[in-house]
Write a protein that holds these residues in place. Structure first.
Motif, PDB file in Angstrom:
ATOM      1  N   ILE A  38      -6.359  12.933  -3.858  1.00 44.13           N
ATOM      2  CA  ILE A  38      -5.062  12.996  -2.487  1.00 44.13           C
ATOM      3  C   ILE A  38      -5.215  13.306  -1.552  1.00 44.13           C
ATOM      4  N   ALA A  39      -6.229  14.092  -0.732  1.00 47.25           N
ATOM      5  CA  ALA A  39      -6.346  14.839   0.202  1.00 47.25           C
ATOM      6  C   ALA A  39      -7.172  13.765   0.742  1.00 47.25           C
ATOM      7  N   THR A  40      -8.213  13.102   0.500  1.00 46.45           N
ATOM      8  CA  THR A  40      -8.805  12.239   1.372  1.00 46.45           C
ATOM      9  C   THR A  40      -8.211  10.523   1.405  1.00 46.45           C
ATOM     10  N   LEU A  41      -7.282  10.173   0.341  1.00 47.58           N
ATOM     11  CA  LEU A  41      -6.759   9.302   0.623  1.00 47.58           C
ATOM     12  C   LEU A  41      -5.845   9.491   1.819  1.00 47.58           C
ATOM     13  N   ASN A  42      -5.454  10.336   2.268  1.00 42.28           N
ATOM     14  CA  ASN A  42      -4.294  11.142   3.244  1.00 42.28           C
ATOM     15  C   ASN A  42      -5.397  10.479   4.801  1.00 42.28           C
ATOM     16  N   ASP A  43      -6.345  10.287   4.237  1.00 41.59           N
ATOM     17  CA  ASP A  43      -7.490  10.364   5.158  1.00 41.59           C
ATOM     18  C   ASP A  43      -7.658   9.164   5.367  1.00 41.59           C
ATOM     19  N   ARG A  44      -7.358   7.940   4.817  1.00 41.53           N
ATOM     20  CA  ARG A  44      -7.385   6.937   4.661  1.00 41.53           C
ATOM     21  C   ARG A  44      -9.575   6.245   4.103  1.00 41.53           C
ATOM     22  N   VAL A  45      -9.867   7.814   3.558  1.00 47.32           N
ATOM     23  CA  VAL A  45     -10.795   7.268   2.757  1.00 47.32           C
ATOM     24  C   VAL A  45     -10.640   6.623   2.285  1.00 47.32           C
ATOM     25  N   MET A  46     -11.362   5.793   1.638  1.00 49.41           N
ATOM     26  CA  MET A  46     -10.663   5.268   0.203  1.00 49.41           C
ATOM     27  C   MET A  46     -12.016   4.884  -0.643  1.00 49.41           C
ATOM     28  N   PRO A  47     -12.234   5.885  -1.846  1.00 49.17           N
ATOM     29  CA  PRO A  47     -13.443   6.041  -3.186  1.00 49.17           C
ATOM     30  C   PRO A  47     -13.756   4.609  -3.709  1.00 49.17           C
ATOM     31  N   VAL A  48     -13.094   3.133  -3.305  1.00 49.76           N
ATOM     32  CA  VAL A  48     -13.631   2.315  -3.887  1.00 49.76           C
ATOM     33  C   VAL A  48     -13.533   1.129  -2.731  1.00 49.76           C
ATOM     34  N   GLN A  49     -14.318   0.256  -3.435  1.00 44.80           N
ATOM     35  CA  GLN A  49     -14.395  -0.296  -2.159  1.00 44.80           C
ATOM     36  C   GLN A  49     -14.016  -1.989  -2.450  1.00 44.80           C
ATOM     37  N   GLU A  50     -12.978  -2.525  -1.878  1.00 46.76           N
ATOM     38  CA  GLU A  50     -13.041  -4.345  -2.688  1.00 46.76           C
ATOM     39  C   GLU A  50     -12.790  -4.954  -1.028  1.00 46.76           C
ATOM     40  N   PRO A  51     -13.429  -5.421  -1.078  1.00 46.15           N
ATOM     41  CA  PRO A  51     -12.655  -6.609   0.141  1.00 46.15           C
ATOM     42  C   PRO A  51     -10.829  -6.372   0.372  1.00 46.15           C
ATOM     43  N   GLY A  52     -10.879  -6.179   1.780  1.00 43.98           N
ATOM     44  CA  GLY A  52      -9.521  -6.150   2.228  1.00 43.98           C
ATOM     45  C   GLY A  52      -8.474  -4.729   1.348  1.00 43.98           C
ATOM     46  N   LEU A  53      -9.425  -4.251   1.240  1.00 48.31           N
ATOM     47  CA  LEU A  53      -8.204  -3.125   0.591  1.00 48.31           C
ATOM     48  C   LEU A  53      -7.802  -2.048   1.915  1.00 48.31           C
ATOM     49  N   ASP A  54      -9.138  -2.420   2.459  1.00 43.38           N
ATOM     50  CA  ASP A  54      -8.482  -0.729   3.740  1.00 43.38           C
ATOM     51  C   ASP A  54      -7.660  -1.901   5.114  1.00 43.38           C
ATOM     52  N   ASP A  55      -7.740  -2.815   5.273  1.00 40.41           N
ATOM     53  CA  ASP A  55      -7.330  -3.514   5.634  1.00 40.41           C
ATOM     54  C   ASP A  55      -5.845  -3.744   5.666  1.00 40.41           C
ATOM     55  N   MET A  56      -4.935  -3.860   3.800  1.00 43.74           N
ATOM     56  CA  MET A  56      -4.195  -3.971   3.769  1.00 43.74           C
ATOM     57  C   MET A  56      -3.189  -2.802   3.416  1.00 43.74           C
ATOM     58  N   LEU A  57      -4.136  -1.901   3.152  1.00 47.36           N
ATOM     59  CA  LEU A  57      -3.393  -0.429   4.098  1.00 47.36           C
ATOM     60  C   LEU A  57      -3.252  -0.366   4.985  1.00 47.36           C
ATOM     61  N   ALA A  58      -3.142  -0.643   5.866  1.00 47.08           N
ATOM     62  CA  ALA A  58      -2.670  -0.125   6.970  1.00 47.08           C
ATOM     63  C   ALA A  58      -2.403  -0.866   7.343  1.00 47.08           C
ATOM     64  N   LYS A  59      -2.067  -1.653   6.657  1.00 44.42           N
ATOM     65  CA  LYS A  59      -0.860  -2.708   7.445  1.00 44.42           C
ATOM     66  C   LYS A  59       0.372  -2.557   7.003  1.00 44.42           C
ATOM     67  N   ASN A  60       0.241  -1.957   5.575  1.00 46.64           N
ATOM     68  CA  ASN A  60       1.895  -1.436   5.116  1.00 46.64           C
ATOM     69  C   ASN A  60       1.665  -0.082   4.687  1.00 46.64           C
ATOM     70  N   ALA A  61       0.940   1.063   5.904  1.00 45.51           N
ATOM     71  CA  ALA A  61       0.797   1.781   5.756  1.00 45.51           C
ATOM     72  C   ALA A  61       1.979   2.865   5.811  1.00 45.51           C
ATOM     73  N   ASP A  62       3.200   2.372   6.051  1.00 48.14           N
ATOM     74  CA  ASP A  62       4.371   3.583   6.282  1.00 48.14           C
ATOM     75  C   ASP A  62       5.444   2.973   5.331  1.00 48.14           C
ATOM     76  N   HIS A  63       5.173   2.345   4.243  1.00 54.68           N
ATOM     77  CA  HIS A  63       5.904   2.838   3.141  1.00 54.68           C
ATOM     78  C   HIS A  63       5.143   3.099   1.901  1.00 54.68           C
ATOM     79  N   ILE A  64       3.971   3.561   2.302  1.00 56.06           N
ATOM     80  CA  ILE A  64       2.600   3.674   1.080  1.00 56.06           C
ATOM     81  C   ILE A  64       2.345   5.793   1.361  1.00 56.06           C
ATOM     82  N   ARG A  65       2.298   6.177   0.148  1.00 60.42           N
ATOM     83  CA  ARG A  65       2.432   7.554   0.466  1.00 60.42           C
ATOM     84  C   ARG A  65       1.932   8.578  -0.631  1.00 60.42           C
ATOM     85  N   PHE A  66       0.899   8.880  -0.477  1.00 61.55           N
ATOM     86  CA  PHE A  66      -0.243   9.492  -1.878  1.00 61.55           C
ATOM     87  C   PHE A  66       0.790  11.081  -2.089  1.00 61.55           C
ATOM     88  N   THR A  67       0.540  11.369  -3.256  1.00 60.22           N
ATOM     89  CA  THR A  67       0.891  12.872  -3.492  1.00 60.22           C
ATOM     90  C   THR A  67       0.466  13.130  -4.934  1.00 60.22           C
TER      91      THR A  67
END
Length: 424
Positions: free
Chosen positions: A39-68
């Motif tokens: 969870i700490a890694t995800l909160n640093d926005r480091v994804m443990p998996v690789q998928e096209p578009g994943l990072d961009d979609m996370l950044a676009k919706n970061a205001d209503h996604i919570r890692f816990t």
């Protein structure tokens, strides 16, 4: 009804991509995993998996996604998906221990009206056996495809939902999530949905096996599989969306798991699964294609040959090496020296004692007698065959997926061998 809050529990490939896709549909999403370091890694926005578009979609919706990692955060959720990847062993057997553990953990911390949905793939009968109120318990067939997971999760062609009572309308919060994708929803009993996922994969394996078997005939009798495919696509009994690409056997893990599951269920219930055993044998035969080709065209005449390998993952646009044809080849290639390059992962010396990592695709081609393009990454399509030929000592290119252009290779003086065509 206000917009429901959706939880995804288990932040592996399936959970992460599904959660971020649902956030992109406009829902507040809680991403839970008991692993606080993850969870700490995800909160640093480091994804443990690789998928096209994943990072961009996370950044676009970061205001209503919570890692816990805090179970207390689940109490306010209306729907909770159990979404970890299901681990499988080398024989395709699923290990459901971690899935049962996270279900116990999550279900004990939900509120009294929350819906629990099992998203990860489980065998028929699993969901009904769970000790959770059946009017709030569902199974949903996942749509995960490595390399296009975000696209599939964001735009599914249908939802298949296992229920205790399929004729009863879905709870409002769950219906709101499924309805956001604007696709058909197919309610059915738990066992039917669980077996539907396996049935879909059986049809896929059948198409793959037909393509591999007939492509090999093409290689030996002078036919060209790429000329035959359009004829099959125009047949309405097969259809334009059939998977008819020849490949290097079944890889990735999910299809192998379902083949094993069907064999086990058939043995338990006295059914015949002979065709499934044949598919498994066909897959194993095809996985050795590159190795057989190298022996026939290089190794038998050059015991000191060196090989460049382009691609280690089991397919492009993913970091996964599960049942990778490239690693299967390296495990059986013997003493020949190898240089390997992959855009997503580095070469591990444990895969081959006489191998080394290359920093670029052309570095993997330098001073080798042959190259094998084992994963059809897009970056390999940009390579100039003339540059490859200048870097190599030899001229043999094993290109199973036809990544490089045939005419350009010929003009550069390369001998190129691909699936479904006679050797050039």
């Amino acid at each position: 009804m206000s917009t429901p809050t959706i939880a995804f529990c288990g932040m592996t490939h399936l959970g992460l991509n599904s959660a971020i896709a649902v956030a992109d549909m406009g829902f507040p999403v809680v991403c839970f995993d008991p692993n606080a370091d993850l969870i700490a890694t995800l909160n640093d926005r480091v994804m443990p998996v690789q998928e096209p578009g994943l990072d961009d979609m996370l950044a676009k919706n970061a205001d209503h996604i919570r890692f816990t990692a805090d179970l207390g955060d689940l109490a306010g959720c209306d729907v909770a998906y159990i979404a970890p990847d299901v681990p499988t062993d080398d024989k395709g057997q699923s290990d459901l221990t971690p899935i049962r553990a996270i279900i116990d953990l999550v279900s004990a911390n939900l509120n009294d009206t929350a819906i629990l949905v099992v998203l990860c793939q489980v065998p028929p009968g699993f969901t009904r056996d769970l000790a959770f109120p059946k009017d709030r318990l569902y199974y949903q067939v996942e749509t995960l495809v490595f390399g296009c997971a975000i696209e599939r999760a964001r735009h599914p062609e249908r939802y298949i939902v296992g229920c205790a009572q399929p004729e009863t309308p879905l709870p409002a919060a769950f219906a709101a999530v499924l309805g956001a994708a604007d696709c058909p929803i197919l309610p059915m009993r738990y066992e039917s949905a669980e077996l539907a996922k396996i049935s879909i994969n059986m049809c896929l394996v059948a198409s793959v096996s037909v393509a591999n078997t007939m492509a090999e005939l093409c290689e030996n009798i002078g036919a060209d599989w790429s000329e035959i495919v359009p004829a099959l696509k125009l047949d309405r009994r097969i259809g334009q969306y059939s998977y008819l690409k020849p490949g290097l056997g079944i890889a990735g893990g999910n299809l192998e798991r379902d083949l094993t599951s069907v064999c086990n269920m058939a043995a338990e219930h006295g059914s015949d699964a002979g065709v499934v055993h044949a598919w498994i044998a066909n897959s194993k035969h095809r996985k050795d294609w590159a190795l057989r080709t190298l022996h026939a065209h290089l190794f038998q005449d050059n015991p000191d040959a060196e090989l460049g390998v382009l691609g280690l993952t089991y397919k492009e646009d993913t970091h996964s090496i599960k049942n990778s044809p490239s690693l299967a080849m390296l495990a059986n290639i013997g003493p020949y020296a190898v240089k390997a390059y992959d855009p997503a992962i580095d070469f591990d010396p444990a895969w081959h004692p006489n191998g080394q990592n290359a920093e670029t695709p052309l570095d993997a081609c330098r001073d080798v007698d042959a190259i094998a393009i084992m994963t059809p990454w897009g970056v390999f399509k940009d390579l100039d065959p003339a540059d490859i030929k200048s870097a190599m000592r030899g001229d043999l290119v094993i290109d199973p997926y036809a990544v490089l252009d045939a005419n350009t290779c010929a003009a550069a003086g390369l001998r190129r061998i691909t699936l479904g065509k006679p050797a050039q």
